[in-house]
Write an enzyme that holds these catalytic residues in place. Structure first.
Site, PDB file in Angstrom:
ATOM      1  N   ASP A 136       3.423   4.263   1.740  1.00 33.91           N
ATOM      2  CA  ASP A 136       4.690   4.301   1.019  1.00 33.91           C
ATOM      3  C   ASP A 136       5.139   5.433   0.009  1.00 33.91           C
ATOM      4  O   ASP A 136       6.196   5.401  -0.438  1.00 33.91           O
ATOM      5  CB  ASP A 136       4.787   2.797   0.131  1.00 33.91           C
ATOM      6  CG  ASP A 136       5.098   1.845   1.280  1.00 33.91           C
ATOM      7  OD1 ASP A 136       5.922   1.941   2.182  1.00 33.91           O
ATOM      8  OD2 ASP A 136       4.307   0.767   1.021  1.00 33.91           O
TER       9      ASP A 136
ATOM     10  N   HIS B 190      -4.840   0.321  -1.213  1.00 33.32           N
ATOM     11  CA  HIS B 190      -4.744  -0.324   0.171  1.00 33.32           C
ATOM     12  C   HIS B 190      -5.868  -1.361   0.515  1.00 33.32           C
ATOM     13  O   HIS B 190      -6.985  -1.077   0.089  1.00 33.32           O
ATOM     14  CB  HIS B 190      -4.750   0.647   1.293  1.00 33.32           C
ATOM     15  CG  HIS B 190      -4.170   0.168   2.540  1.00 33.32           C
ATOM     16  ND1 HIS B 190      -4.873  -0.572   3.526  1.00 33.32           N
ATOM     17  CD2 HIS B 190      -3.011   0.210   2.987  1.00 33.32           C
ATOM     18  CE1 HIS B 190      -4.081  -1.020   4.549  1.00 33.32           C
ATOM     19  NE2 HIS B 190      -2.721  -0.460   4.067  1.00 33.32           N
TER      20      HIS B 190
HETATM   21  C1  SDX Z   1       1.744  -1.379   2.631  1.00 33.45           C
HETATM   22  O1  SDX Z   1      -1.962  -3.726   4.875  1.00 33.45           O
HETATM   23  C2  SDX Z   1      -1.244  -2.943   5.335  1.00 33.45           C
HETATM   24  O2  SDX Z   1      -1.415  -2.778   6.590  1.00 33.45           O
HETATM   25  C3  SDX Z   1       0.068  -2.744   4.530  1.00 33.45           C
HETATM   26  C4  SDX Z   1       0.717  -1.343   4.792  1.00 33.45           C
HETATM   27  C5  SDX Z   1       1.620  -1.653   6.280  1.00 33.45           C
HETATM   28  O3  SDX Z   1       1.672  -0.470   6.908  1.00 33.45           O
HETATM   29  O4  SDX Z   1       1.928  -2.750   6.814  1.00 33.45           O
HETATM   30  O5  SDX Z   1      -0.042  -0.345   4.868  1.00 33.45           O
HETATM   31  C6  SDX Z   1       1.954  -1.099   4.136  1.00 33.45           C
HETATM   32  O6  SDX Z   1       2.070  -2.510   2.279  1.00 33.45           O
HETATM   33  C7  SDX Z   1       1.062  -0.477   1.788  1.00 33.45           C
HETATM   34  C8  SDX Z   1       0.586  -0.958   0.091  1.00 33.45           C
HETATM   35  C9  SDX Z   1       2.193  -0.835  -0.479  1.00 33.45           C
HETATM   36  N1  SDX Z   1       1.873  -1.533  -1.989  1.00 33.45           N
HETATM   37  C10 SDX Z   1       1.623  -0.631  -3.117  1.00 33.45           C
HETATM   38  O7  SDX Z   1       1.716   0.502  -3.024  1.00 33.45           O
HETATM   39  C11 SDX Z   1       1.701  -1.341  -4.404  1.00 33.45           C
HETATM   40  C12 SDX Z   1       0.447  -0.631  -5.231  1.00 33.45           C
HETATM   41  N2  SDX Z   1      -0.609  -1.278  -4.588  1.00 33.45           N
HETATM   42  C13 SDX Z   1      -1.384  -2.317  -5.079  1.00 33.45           C
HETATM   43  O8  SDX Z   1      -1.121  -3.309  -5.682  1.00 33.45           O
HETATM   44  C14 SDX Z   1      -2.672  -2.625  -4.217  1.00 33.45           C
HETATM   45  O9  SDX Z   1      -3.461  -1.464  -3.959  1.00 33.45           O
HETATM   46  C15 SDX Z   1      -2.320  -3.219  -2.799  1.00 33.45           C
HETATM   47  C16 SDX Z   1      -1.586  -4.671  -2.943  1.00 33.45           C
HETATM   48  C17 SDX Z   1      -1.907  -2.433  -1.810  1.00 33.45           C
HETATM   49  C18 SDX Z   1      -3.630  -3.881  -2.298  1.00 33.45           C
HETATM   50  O10 SDX Z   1      -4.350  -4.780  -3.114  1.00 33.45           O
HETATM   51  P1  SDX Z   1      -5.590  -5.518  -2.665  1.00 33.45           P
HETATM   52  O11 SDX Z   1      -6.405  -5.198  -1.718  1.00 33.45           O
HETATM   53  O12 SDX Z   1      -5.628  -7.010  -3.310  1.00 33.45           O
HETATM   54  O13 SDX Z   1      -6.446  -4.718  -4.263  1.00 33.45           O
HETATM   55  P2  SDX Z   1      -6.271  -5.257  -5.721  1.00 33.45           P
HETATM   56  O14 SDX Z   1      -5.023  -5.268  -6.139  1.00 33.45           O
HETATM   57  O15 SDX Z   1      -7.247  -6.308  -5.877  1.00 33.45           O
HETATM   58  O16 SDX Z   1      -7.032  -3.800  -6.467  1.00 33.45           O
HETATM   59  C19 SDX Z   1      -8.511  -3.346  -6.494  1.00 33.45           C
HETATM   60  C20 SDX Z   1      -8.477  -2.584  -7.564  1.00 33.45           C
HETATM   61  C21 SDX Z   1      -8.088  -3.295  -8.889  1.00 33.45           C
HETATM   62  O17 SDX Z   1      -8.961  -2.780  -9.997  1.00 33.45           O
HETATM   63  P3  SDX Z   1     -10.181  -3.533 -10.579  1.00 33.45           P
HETATM   64  O18 SDX Z   1      -9.443  -4.825 -10.931  1.00 33.45           O
HETATM   65  O19 SDX Z   1     -10.928  -3.921  -9.553  1.00 33.45           O
HETATM   66  O20 SDX Z   1     -10.585  -2.554 -11.705  1.00 33.45           O
HETATM   67  O21 SDX Z   1      -7.807  -1.426  -7.538  1.00 33.45           O
HETATM   68  C22 SDX Z   1      -6.946  -1.402  -8.613  1.00 33.45           C
HETATM   69  C23 SDX Z   1      -6.698  -2.580  -9.044  1.00 33.45           C
HETATM   70  O22 SDX Z   1      -6.122  -2.650 -10.389  1.00 33.45           O
HETATM   71  N3  SDX Z   1      -5.483  -0.918  -7.809  1.00 33.45           N
HETATM   72  C24 SDX Z   1      -4.584  -0.023  -8.395  1.00 33.45           C
HETATM   73  C25 SDX Z   1      -3.598   0.012  -7.446  1.00 33.45           C
HETATM   74  N4  SDX Z   1      -4.045  -0.413  -6.359  1.00 33.45           N
HETATM   75  C26 SDX Z   1      -5.244  -1.074  -6.550  1.00 33.45           C
HETATM   76  N5  SDX Z   1      -4.583   0.552  -9.910  1.00 33.45           N
HETATM   77  C27 SDX Z   1      -3.528   1.165 -10.082  1.00 33.45           C
HETATM   78  N6  SDX Z   1      -2.581   1.279  -8.998  1.00 33.45           N
HETATM   79  C28 SDX Z   1      -2.399   0.893  -7.827  1.00 33.45           C
HETATM   80  N7  SDX Z   1      -1.753   0.989  -7.013  1.00 33.45           N
END
Ligand code: SDX
Length: 389
Positions: free
Chosen positions: A326, A275
């Site tokens: 989710d 998140h």
């Molecule tokens: C919702 O914002 C809100 O309020 C949204 C929400 C709402 O109520 O409206 O809460 C609802 O949208 C929840 C999120 C649903 N999405 C997912 O579950 C998809 C998987 N998660 C992600 O892709 C990610 O965590 C996000 C999109 C939710 C957040 O993205 P960010 O803040 O841009 O973080 P990032 O992608 O830059 O990740 C930071 C690090 C990375 O690693 P490094 O490159 O730093 O080593 O964390 C890792 C990422 O690779 N990472 C994950 C991960 N989520 C983050 N690695 C593996 N699996 C994951 N799910």
């Protein structure tokens, strides 16, 4: 001038270049507060745990629209109004019946919501009270659209809405054609409460941006639905369920730990984790996890629940990443018999309360949202006639 020099100049002029707007505060709001370190979520003064334990979705709608809880007569009045608005105009129903049965439910919801703009509640000469009436109508109509499309695509007749019962009760009734039991209604109501509002997420930002141009509420909600649909946002709940069902298809070879490790090794995302704001457990996920466990024991989906827990532990051990809203909502909906591709629609049916609350807040104190972009292309290129390129 070289491309690099141009970038230097622009960066000096706009020093706040921030991919993904992380940490940028673009608005003040009284709708919700998120403490990402503590894992705390508050809707207009009330902790999500308090609301989950005590409120109904209708009370939460009133709270978000008015920044206070309703008294008994105000709550009854809102419930009556939501029931009175449970009608979707014939042309919209005709679209739902006649569109491609294979269409994505979120795309159908977006289009049908957009069509509702042609049939708004009767207008007054007060724009804010028109927006409030439209917010109530949208909240009443979106569940009908979702249930009607699911019936139509399965060759079933559309069930007319009830003239009584909660939003959760009527939705399950229209979806299944039978009145839901007390427990199913409670589960659906709690899911609607937990998804109602969440600060400046991508879809709410979209709705506020559309509002800021003095466009209409239907455009804002259609835009928000489009933003929510993506798998990085609300679309993740469907993706979580598809991930678990793909694992199930492997039969006795299904190994959730290895599956998670393999995906991490390939630098792929595990849906339902991570998140932008929470650096700890999403407080909504606590409630959904508890519900998922209880329901899976009743319905016999314990394996899916056990796998979810294994994925959660592996993500924590390997990446120190927690689940978001989710992750467990997927198995909760699955346990009450809802098809995976409807999960994000249910998120929308709830979040419409937060989107419209933000729309009203933006409209009451508006300024056009208009950020800048850092230009990285060339400038002042010489024109070359088409036959010489
Ligand atoms: C919702 O914002 C809100 O309020 C949204 C929400 C709402 O109520 O409206 O809460 C609802 O949208 C929840 C999120 C649903 N999405 C997912 O579950 C998809 C998987 N998660 C992600 O892709 C990610 O965590 C996000 C999109 C939710 C957040 O993205 P960010 O803040 O841009 O973080 P990032 O992608 O830059 O990740 C930071 C690090 C990375 O690693 P490094 O490159 O730093 O080593 O964390 C890792 C990422 O690779 N990472 C994950 C991960 N989520 C983050 N690695 C593996 N699996 C994951 N799910």
């Amino acid at each position: 001038m070289s491309k690099q020099n141009l970038q230097e100049i622009d960066t000096n002029e706009y020093p706040h270049l921030n991919r993904g707007l992380e940490g940028i505060v673009a608005f003040s709001t009284s709708k919700s507060s998120i403490d990402g370190q503590k894992g705390e979520l508050i809707y207009s003064g009330y902790n999500i745990d308090t609301l989950a334990e005590n409120a109904t979705f209708e009370e939460v709608c009133f709270l978000l629209w008015n920044d206070r809880l309703p008294d008994k007569s105000e709550l009854n009045h809102l419930k009556e109004r939501l029931i009175a608005e449970r009608n979707v105009p014939e042309p919209v129903l005709n679209y739902i019946k006649n569109t491609n049965k294979e269409a994505e439910p979120m795309a159908v919801l977006r289009t049908a919501t957009s069509m509702l703009a042609d049939f708004p509640p009767e207008k007054s000469n007060d724009q804010i009270s028109d927006f409030q009436n439209q917010a109530i109508a949208l909240t009443a109509q979106m569940p009908i659209i979702v249930a009607a499309f699911d019936r139509a695509r399965n060759g079933k007749s559309i069930v007319p809405p009830l003239d009584h019962g909660s939003t959760a009760f009527n939705f399950l009734y229209m979806l299944n054609g039978d009145e839901p039991g007390e427990q199913a209604e409670k589960v659906m109501d709690l899911c609607l409460i937990l998804h109602a509002e969440h600060g400046m997420n991508a879809s709410t930002f979209t709705a506020r941006t559309i509002c800021s141009t003095e466009s209409d509420i239907y455009s804002a909600i259609a835009g928000a639905i489009g933003a929510l649909k993506g798998p990085l946002h609300g679309g993740a709940n469907t993706a979580v369920m598809n991930m678990l069902l793909n694992l199930e298809r492997k039969g006795k070879d299904a190994d959730p730990v290895q599956f998670t490790l393999d995906k991490l090794e390939k630098k792929e995302k595990i849906m339902g984790f991570g998140h932008r704001v929470y650096k700890t457990f999403d407080p909504r996920a606590f409630h959904l996890r508890k519900m998922s466990k209880a329901l899976s024991e009743e319905t016999g989906y314990q394996t899916l629940n056990k796998w979810s827990e294994s994925i959660l532990k592996t993500m924590k051990d390997e990446k120190n990443i927690d689940p978001n809203v989710d992750f467990f909502s997927a198995t909760v909906y699955y346990s009450i018999g809802i098809k995976p591709d409807l999960y994000t629609c249910i998120f929308s049916m709830s979040r419409v309360s937060g989107w419209t609350a933000h729309f009203l807040e933006q409209a009451a104190n508006n300024r056009l949202i208009r950020p800048r972009a850092l230009y990285t292309g060339e400038k002042n290129l010489e024109w070359v006639p088409v036959d010489q390129r």
